[in-house]
Design a protein around this motif. Sequence first.
Motif, mmCIF file in Angstrom:
data_model
loop_
_atom_site.group_PDB
_atom_site.id
_atom_site.type_symbol
_atom_site.label_atom_id
_atom_site.label_comp_id
_atom_site.label_asym_id
_atom_site.label_seq_id
_atom_site.Cartn_x
_atom_site.Cartn_y
_atom_site.Cartn_z
ATOM 1 N N PHE A 192 64.895 -2.762 -6.536
ATOM 2 C CA PHE A 192 64.163 -3.848 -7.185
ATOM 3 C C PHE A 192 62.657 -3.719 -7.003
ATOM 4 N N GLY A 193 62.209 -2.593 -6.455
ATOM 5 C CA GLY A 193 60.786 -2.322 -6.328
ATOM 6 C C GLY A 193 60.239 -2.619 -4.949
ATOM 7 N N GLY A 194 59.326 -1.783 -4.498
ATOM 8 C CA GLY A 194 58.704 -1.967 -3.195
ATOM 9 C C GLY A 194 59.538 -1.368 -2.075
ATOM 10 N N SER A 195 59.045 -1.538 -0.860
ATOM 11 C CA SER A 195 59.729 -0.976 0.296
ATOM 12 C C SER A 195 61.140 -1.531 0.439
ATOM 13 N N ALA A 196 62.052 -0.671 0.917
ATOM 14 C CA ALA A 196 63.428 -1.101 1.177
ATOM 15 C C ALA A 196 63.575 -1.677 2.579
ATOM 16 N N TRP A 197 62.454 -1.838 3.277
ATOM 17 C CA TRP A 197 62.479 -2.369 4.642
ATOM 18 C C TRP A 197 61.760 -3.710 4.707
ATOM 19 N N GLU A 198 62.343 -4.662 5.405
ATOM 20 C CA GLU A 198 61.752 -5.992 5.566
ATOM 21 C C GLU A 198 61.692 -6.333 7.058
ATOM 22 N N TRP A 199 60.524 -6.761 7.492
ATOM 23 C CA TRP A 199 60.320 -7.114 8.897
ATOM 24 C C TRP A 199 60.936 -8.476 9.198
ATOM 25 N N ASN A 200 61.591 -8.564 10.351
ATOM 26 C CA ASN A 200 62.139 -9.840 10.815
ATOM 27 C C ASN A 200 61.466 -10.197 12.137
ATOM 28 N N ASP A 201 60.703 -11.275 12.112
ATOM 29 C CA ASP A 201 59.932 -11.668 13.301
ATOM 30 C C ASP A 201 60.819 -11.978 14.495
ATOM 31 N N LYS A 202 61.929 -12.630 14.245
ATOM 32 C CA LYS A 202 62.786 -13.074 15.350
ATOM 33 C C LYS A 202 63.384 -11.883 16.082
ATOM 34 N N ARG A 203 63.886 -10.921 15.333
ATOM 35 C CA ARG A 203 64.514 -9.756 15.950
ATOM 36 C C ARG A 203 63.499 -8.681 16.315
ATOM 37 N N GLN A 204 62.317 -8.754 15.720
ATOM 38 C CA GLN A 204 61.258 -7.769 15.949
ATOM 39 C C GLN A 204 61.690 -6.360 15.525
#
Length: 461
Positions: free
Chosen positions: A170-182
């Motif tokens: 769907f476009g853009g990076s396939a990785w998403e940061w999760n603050d809680k899990r770091q």
Amino acid sequence: MLPSIFFIGCLATLSLQGVQSKYSALDWWQTSIFYQIYPRSFKDVNGDGIGDLKGIMHKMGYLKQLGVGAIWLSPIYKSPMVDFGYDISDYRDIEPVFGTITDFNNLLAEAKAKKIKLVLDFVPNHSSNEHIWFQRSVEKIQPYADYYIWKDAKVINGERHPPNNWLSCFGGSAWEWNDKRQQYYYHAFAVQQPDLNYRNPAVVEEMKNVLRYWIEKGVDGFRMDAVPFVFESTNLEDEPLAGDYKEHEPTDHDYLEHTLTVDQPETFDLIYQFRELLDGYKLLDGYTRVMMTECYSPLDKMMRYFGNSTRRGAHFPFNFLPIERLSRQSNAKDFANTIMEWETKKPKDAWGNWVIGNHDQKRAASRFDAEFIDGLHMMTLLLPGTAITYNGDELGMEDSFIRWDQTVDPQAINVGPKRYQAFSRDFPRSPFQWDSSPNAGFTTNLYSWLPCSTPTTGTRI
């Protein structure tokens, strides 16, 4: 007036009688016309502008008259509807916008009464980020900590970056940061659709249990969604640029050659495991539950989904060659070459199939021409193999025009107003044209979830 597919279906039935003299034991999935229903757009009974299970049940007589032998429903599971059902928050429940589990049971019973099989869309690659598994995975609560694909950030000059250059469909990076899990999680599709980790045996068993649940409720099989994406390599190197990368934006999925994220060797084994599960039920009662796989893969890889010399895979992977290779620019030789390529490349004893449209592609009448529709259906029904048709194609429905401000498809929204028309899947998903009344007889509501294109003259059904 009934669409011509009904009469062509009669021709196909007659031709199958001749085929049966050669193949005396054809199974139900080999002799049935499969009809894909996109539930949001088929028929709205409760007047909210969105199609529902009661709407499908209301039109079962129409499906029976068409000569349909099996209906395949796009996802109806509980979902936040970010990707309109392909982001599932509960694999064992029905999304309230479509109805209830009681409505599903009633639909299943009505289908069986009319001798129509019912096949569900199964989405193995990912869940919704609202699924309880993901929420517990974020918290590292066992056994869910490794149900998804989590990786540490790459730190460059003290700044956090994704683990590699992998891109989302769907476009853009396939990785998403999760603050809680770091940590970053991987998503081949929308940010809200985290990929499941099939290297964890517990995940494999969870999804097999989902299949068992619906089989034991009485469904006749599954269409497996987006199977090439189910596994990713453990090698976290960057993927190389595609040969035609200059024709794409750096954020487009097609900018890279997907050597590490598509059609990995383990994917085929998982499909073989799912087939073994389905065949296990057949050993108990003698009845086949069909498995069809969606894979826009090179032919050599697609054919591996059929199985190998020792194990069975899908009853058939969808044959998308007519969609990928043919258009209104094609001539008779192009059609013949496309047909022969499939027939010569598939395994000797494999069963064929023919697909000219679905909910992700521009409608057949728009890609070819409305005048071609009868001929295209005749071709798919008379060629050896199973014919699959998308709801509305039997009428010659064309794509509706959806303005940018009416766009709801996340794939289109992500690329913005200048390019959305090239990426949008909204056009073929517009509501079914039941008649020439307001909103095409799809809904009594003033508005439908996507704009309707109403036939200009006469009653179609």
